[in-house]
Scaffold this active site. Structure first.
Site, short mmCIF file in Angstrom:
data_model
loop_
_atom_site.label_atom_id
_atom_site.label_comp_id
_atom_site.label_asym_id
_atom_site.label_seq_id
_atom_site.Cartn_x
_atom_site.Cartn_y
_atom_site.Cartn_z
N LEU A 29 30.99 42.44 39.78
CA LEU A 29 32.06 42.84 40.70
C LEU A 29 33.30 43.28 39.94
O LEU A 29 33.62 42.74 38.89
CB LEU A 29 32.42 41.66 41.61
CG LEU A 29 31.28 40.97 42.34
CD1 LEU A 29 31.84 39.84 43.20
CD2 LEU A 29 30.51 41.96 43.18
N ARG A 30 34.01 44.22 40.51
CA ARG A 30 35.33 44.60 40.02
C ARG A 30 36.36 44.08 41.01
O ARG A 30 36.27 44.38 42.21
CB ARG A 30 35.45 46.12 39.91
CG ARG A 30 34.48 46.77 38.93
CD ARG A 30 34.44 48.28 39.14
NE ARG A 30 33.91 48.61 40.48
CZ ARG A 30 33.95 49.82 41.02
NH1 ARG A 30 34.51 50.82 40.36
NH2 ARG A 30 33.46 50.03 42.22
N LYS A 76 36.89 37.69 27.63
CA LYS A 76 36.09 36.46 27.52
C LYS A 76 34.64 36.76 27.15
O LYS A 76 34.06 36.11 26.28
CB LYS A 76 36.15 35.71 28.84
CG LYS A 76 35.26 34.47 28.92
CD LYS A 76 35.48 33.71 30.20
CE LYS A 76 35.02 34.46 31.43
NZ LYS A 76 33.54 34.52 31.52
N VAL A 92 34.34 35.02 42.56
CA VAL A 92 32.89 35.18 42.66
C VAL A 92 32.34 34.36 43.81
O VAL A 92 31.52 34.84 44.61
CB VAL A 92 32.21 34.81 41.34
CG1 VAL A 92 30.68 34.88 41.47
CG2 VAL A 92 32.67 35.73 40.21
N LYS A 129 24.49 40.63 31.40
CA LYS A 129 25.87 40.48 31.88
C LYS A 129 26.86 40.62 30.72
O LYS A 129 27.83 41.39 30.81
CB LYS A 129 26.04 39.13 32.55
CG LYS A 129 27.48 38.74 32.88
CD LYS A 129 28.12 39.72 33.85
CE LYS A 129 29.54 39.27 34.21
NZ LYS A 129 30.21 40.21 35.11
N CYS A 183 37.13 38.80 32.54
CA CYS A 183 35.78 39.16 32.11
C CYS A 183 35.70 39.79 30.72
O CYS A 183 35.03 39.26 29.84
CB CYS A 183 35.14 40.10 33.13
SG CYS A 183 34.84 39.33 34.73
N ASP A 195 33.95 23.12 46.99
CA ASP A 195 34.92 23.15 45.89
C ASP A 195 35.56 21.77 45.77
O ASP A 195 35.78 21.10 46.78
CB ASP A 195 35.99 24.21 46.15
CG ASP A 195 36.69 24.65 44.87
OD1 ASP A 195 37.39 23.81 44.27
OD2 ASP A 195 36.55 25.81 44.48
#
EC number: 1.1.1.22
Length: 458
Positions: free
Chosen positions: A153-154, A280, A11, A221, A277, A30
């Site tokens: 997104l995929r 979860k 993401v 979502k 996704c 990060d």
């Protein structure tokens, strides 16, 4: 605008690339020094078609760092960190909490919007607001607002989904949502130049913009992913009955998918969903219901059917071989879906673990994900195949676990003579023509000499 993106996973990298491409100045942050060092060398730490080319094309507007200092100059700060499931299915927010606490000291006197891009439980937006308030001496409710902007997104088509989305969901106060609308203006109006790696579809116009509350955006979502998961589980449950009554699941799903109220997408029967996704997020909704003393039996059934599918595939194998002790089983595909190296909740993981537990020797292959599997699946016992041919060598059976194009186009008749027994458990229904082997598929008989074609002219 100046934008900071916290997290450089699927993401975060996609968000950073998108925003830089449409004209913003982006700093990716990060805590992993290894990831940042790779990105500074222009190496992309994940596999996503076209992402490396897009990132390379916007290098002048991208900076990578482990320091949160860039937050001070940012107009918008995206939180794109992982929210893995805990033991009871409740999303683990430790990375969101850490990110918010690290952002807070760097807030300044101008308007800044903090965006939850991560998939988070309903109410997390308010929680992040409190974290910012408690950890920042400069926090001001009129200047610092939290917005929920979930991603849809995929993996494998993330660039296309980012640049040409169905909808953009923005949840928060009117002023904060207006700020985000300005950020996304080139995306909403589609005024940017389409990259060569992701050309704009001819029929695409512009995305819908859904402006709503924090809580509704967070629920959108979860509900969207849970509904898609439910469609896949429904197809798999019907596939099980189709096998028993002699129906063909692909004919059945084609027939019902033509109903515009249902649609044809996410009705492919097979080994079930995987990835970060669906499982979860479905469990997240179930756990949210549990917190509010509200049962969600439909979603629980979707989860049960999905993981039962993995066991059903093994049962097909056991029915044919009787015992797996001493057998050599090849597994084609390790990533949870094609065109990604993501191994999270991949069905192949459970297959390999169970096959070894039943006494089989497992030989696995994946066109992309094997290097990552050698790190993340070190707890599993299997042999890596250097080529597809090695998977077939002396195999008692092959399981197709991921529907890679490389496997769809295999010359099966040239490979099956390498096997001790030509048995293929095609758990993704990719074999479309008769081959010189015994083939078992999901919800349908093996391909016959004349392929079925549904006449839709009437």
């Amino acid at each position: 605008m100046n934008v900071a993106v916290i997290g450089t996973g699927y993401v975060g990298l996609g968000t950073a690339a998108l925003l830089a491409h449409i004209g913003h100045t982006v700093t990716g942050i990060d805590i992993s020094e290894e990831k940042i060092a790779m990105l500074q060398r222009a190496e992309v730490p994940i596999h996503e078609p076209g992402l490396d080319a897009l990132l390379a094309s916007v290098q002048s507007r991208l900076t990578w760092t482990t320091s949160y200092d860039a937050v001070a100059a940012a107009d918008v700060v995206f939180i794109c960190v992982g929210t893995p499931p805990g033991p009871d299915g409740t999303p683990d927010l430790q990375y969101v909490v850490s990110a918010a606490a690290s952002i807070a000291p760097h807030l300044n006197g101008h308007t800044q919007v903090i965006v939850n891009k991560s998939t988070v439980p309903i109410g997390t937006g308010d929680y992040v607001t409190r974290l910012l308030e408690e950890n920042s001496v400069t926090f001001h409710a009129e200047r610092h607002a939290v917005v929920s902007n979930p991603e849809f997104l995929r993996e494998g088509t993330a660039l296309h989904d980012s640049l040409y989305p169905d909808r953009i969901v923005l949840g928060g106060s009117p002023d904060a949502v207006a700020h985000m609308t300005r950020l996304y203006a080139p995306l909403i109006e589609q005024t940017f130049v389409a990259p060569a790696s992701a050309p704009r579809p001819e029929t695409y116009t512009r995305p819908a913009v859904v402006k709503t509350t924090l809580q509704s955006a967070e629920m959108i979502k979860y509900a969207a992913n849970a509904f898609l998961a439910l469609k896949i589980s429904f197809a798999n449950e019907i596939a099980g009955l189709s096998e028993r009554v002699g129906a063909d699941i692909e004919e059945v799903m084609t027939g019902i998918g033509m109903d515009t109220r249902i649609g044809s997408r996410f009705l492919n029967a097979g080994l079930g969903w995987g990835g970060s996704c669906f499982g979860k997020d479905t469990q997240g909704l179930i756990s949210a219901g549990r917190e509010h003393n509200y049962d969600m039996p439909i979603l629980q059934a979707a989860v049960t059917v999905n993981y039962r599918q993995r066991q059903d595939v093994l049962q097909k194998l056991i029915r044919q071989l009787r015992t797996l002790k001493g057998k050599r089983i090849g597994v084609l595909g390790m990533a949870f879906k094609p065109d990604t190296d993501d191994l999270r909740d991949a069905p192949a993981h459970d297959l390999i673990e169970r096959l070894h537990g039943l006494g089989a020797t497992v030989v696995a292959h994946d066109p992309i994900a094997m290097p990552r599997a050698s790190r993340e699946w070190a707890h599993l016992t299997y042999h890596e195949a250097g080529s597809v041919e090695q998977v077939f060598d002396r195999a008692d059976a092959i399981i197709v676990a991921t529907e890679w194009t490389d496997y769809r186009t295999l010359d099966w008749n040239a490979l099956t003579p390498r096997m001790r027994r030509p048995l293929i458990i095609d758990a993704r229904n990719i074999i479309r023509n008769p081959i010189d082997a015994q083939v078992e598929q999901i919800g349908r008989d093996a391909p016959a000499a004349e392929e079925f074609t549904m006449d839709t002219s009437l």
